[in-house]
Design an enzyme around this catalytic site. Structure first.
Site, PDB file in Angstrom:
ATOM      1  N   GLU A   1      34.825  23.575  47.816  1.00 23.37           N
ATOM      2  CA  GLU A   1      34.782  24.825  47.061  1.00 23.37           C
ATOM      3  C   GLU A   1      33.546  25.611  47.440  1.00 23.37           C
ATOM      4  OE1 GLU A   1      36.066  24.519  42.728  1.00 23.37           O
ATOM      5  OE2 GLU A   1      34.860  22.717  43.024  1.00 23.37           O
TER       6      GLU A   1
ATOM      7  N   ILE B   1      30.275  32.254  47.261  1.00 23.75           N
ATOM      8  CA  ILE B   1      29.575  33.192  48.135  1.00 23.75           C
ATOM      9  C   ILE B   1      28.567  33.956  47.279  1.00 23.75           C
ATOM     10  CG2 ILE B   1      29.833  35.115  49.762  1.00 23.75           C
ATOM     11  CD1 ILE B   1      32.732  34.190  50.200  1.00 23.75           C
TER      12      ILE B   1
ATOM     13  N   TYR C   1      42.130  35.727  46.954  1.00 17.21           N
ATOM     14  CA  TYR C   1      43.116  34.646  47.100  1.00 17.21           C
ATOM     15  C   TYR C   1      44.023  34.959  48.289  1.00 17.21           C
ATOM     16  CZ  TYR C   1      41.930  33.079  42.368  1.00 17.21           C
ATOM     17  OH  TYR C   1      41.275  32.608  41.265  1.00 17.21           O
TER      18      TYR C   1
HETATM   19  P1  ADP Z   1      40.062  29.353  40.632  1.00 11.35           P
HETATM   20  O1  ADP Z   1      40.112  28.315  39.565  1.00 11.35           O
HETATM   21  O2  ADP Z   1      41.397  29.973  40.924  1.00 11.35           O
HETATM   22  O3  ADP Z   1      39.390  28.861  41.886  1.00 11.35           O
HETATM   23  P2  ADP Z   1      37.594  30.713  39.943  1.00 11.35           P
HETATM   24  O4  ADP Z   1      37.226  31.126  38.565  1.00 11.35           O
HETATM   25  O5  ADP Z   1      36.865  29.511  40.513  1.00 11.35           O
HETATM   26  O6  ADP Z   1      39.158  30.531  40.022  1.00 11.35           O
HETATM   27  O7  ADP Z   1      37.348  31.964  40.919  1.00 11.35           O
HETATM   28  C1  ADP Z   1      37.537  31.806  42.311  1.00 11.35           C
HETATM   29  C2  ADP Z   1      38.121  33.041  42.955  1.00 11.35           C
HETATM   30  O8  ADP Z   1      37.278  34.186  42.698  1.00 11.35           O
HETATM   31  C3  ADP Z   1      38.160  32.934  44.467  1.00 11.35           C
HETATM   32  O9  ADP Z   1      39.373  32.323  44.917  1.00 11.35           O
HETATM   33  C4  ADP Z   1      38.036  34.377  44.926  1.00 11.35           C
HETATM   34  O10 ADP Z   1      39.313  34.964  45.084  1.00 11.35           O
HETATM   35  C5  ADP Z   1      37.296  35.071  43.786  1.00 11.35           C
HETATM   36  N1  ADP Z   1      35.875  35.393  44.054  1.00 11.35           N
HETATM   37  C6  ADP Z   1      35.286  36.583  43.731  1.00 11.35           C
HETATM   38  N2  ADP Z   1      33.997  36.602  44.055  1.00 11.35           N
HETATM   39  C7  ADP Z   1      33.708  35.389  44.613  1.00 11.35           C
HETATM   40  C8  ADP Z   1      32.501  34.817  45.145  1.00 11.35           C
HETATM   41  N3  ADP Z   1      31.342  35.492  45.157  1.00 11.35           N
HETATM   42  N4  ADP Z   1      32.576  33.546  45.646  1.00 11.35           N
HETATM   43  C9  ADP Z   1      33.738  32.865  45.614  1.00 11.35           C
HETATM   44  N5  ADP Z   1      34.908  33.346  45.117  1.00 11.35           N
HETATM   45  C10 ADP Z   1      34.904  34.606  44.619  1.00 11.35           C
HETATM   46 MG    MG Z   2      37.607  27.772  41.833  1.00 13.15          MG
END
Ligand code: ADP
Ligand code: MG
Length: 155
Positions: free
Chosen positions: A79, A82, A91
């Site tokens: 995981e 960024i 996604y």
């Molecule tokens: P999930 O449980 O679906 O992984 P999260 O709450 O962990 O949901 O959020 C992850 C999603 O947020 C990523 O798949 C991406 O699309 C989006 N996202 C937005 N900003 C960031 C960032 N700075 N780093 C990682 N993912 C990010």
């Molecule tokens: Mg996640």
């Protein structure tokens, strides 16, 4: 500490809805198969490096590797957070990741748990490390250039 050079790219998939975004720490999940490309002897834990979404800007990141040969069924094998505020989720997009250094072991294979207790420390340390010349130059690595040209050529 030895410098790592580990590259990986894959589509971003939905995680397990553990609500990391609500805590202000979105963590992009890779599918399980991605871990098959990890070196077999890699330690689980929190790493730092560079990441780009599709052919976008190369930014600092922290990544959790929760997989090792003994725990192949780890729920969140890899995981990435960024260190940047994005306007939109990504996604389904290709996330390119270059791991360059190790921060610390991960506890209980739960990145969110360990992140929420140590997030600022990890992020600050990653930011600082990545400003070192030997890490900065990784941004120019052909890995990112190749991913970029692949995307531009529609491969
Ligand atoms: P999930 O449980 O679906 O992984 P999260 O709450 O962990 O949901 O959020 C992850 C999603 O947020 C990523 O798949 C991406 O699309 C989006 N996202 C937005 N900003 C960031 C960032 N700075 N780093 C990682 N993912 C990010
Ligand atoms: Mg996640």
């Amino acid at each position: 500490m030895r410098n790592l050079r580990f590259f990986c790219c894959s589509q971003v998939v939905h995680g397990f809805g553990c609500g990391s975004k609500q805590l202000g720490i979105p963590i992009a999940n890779f599918p399980e198969q991605v871990v098959d490309s990890l070196p077999a002897d890699i330690s689980t834990g929190i790493y730092y490096g560079w990441a780009s979404v599709r052919s976008g800007a190369i930014r600092k990141m922290v990544v959790s590797i929760g997989w090792n040969p003994h725990y192949k069924d780890a729920k969140n094998p890899m995981e990435t957070h960024i260190i940047h505020t994005f306007k939109e989720d990504f996604y389904g997009e290709i996330l390119n990741v270059a791991i360059v250094g190790y921060l610390r072991p991960e506890k209980n294979f739960d990145f969110l748990e360990s992140l929420s207790s140590a997030i600022q420390g990890d992020i600050e340390e990653a930011k600082k490390q990545l400003d070192l010349p030997e890490h900065l130059k990784l941004k120019d690595d052909s890995f990112f250039q190749v991913s970029k040209s692949k995307i531009m050529n529609g491969h």
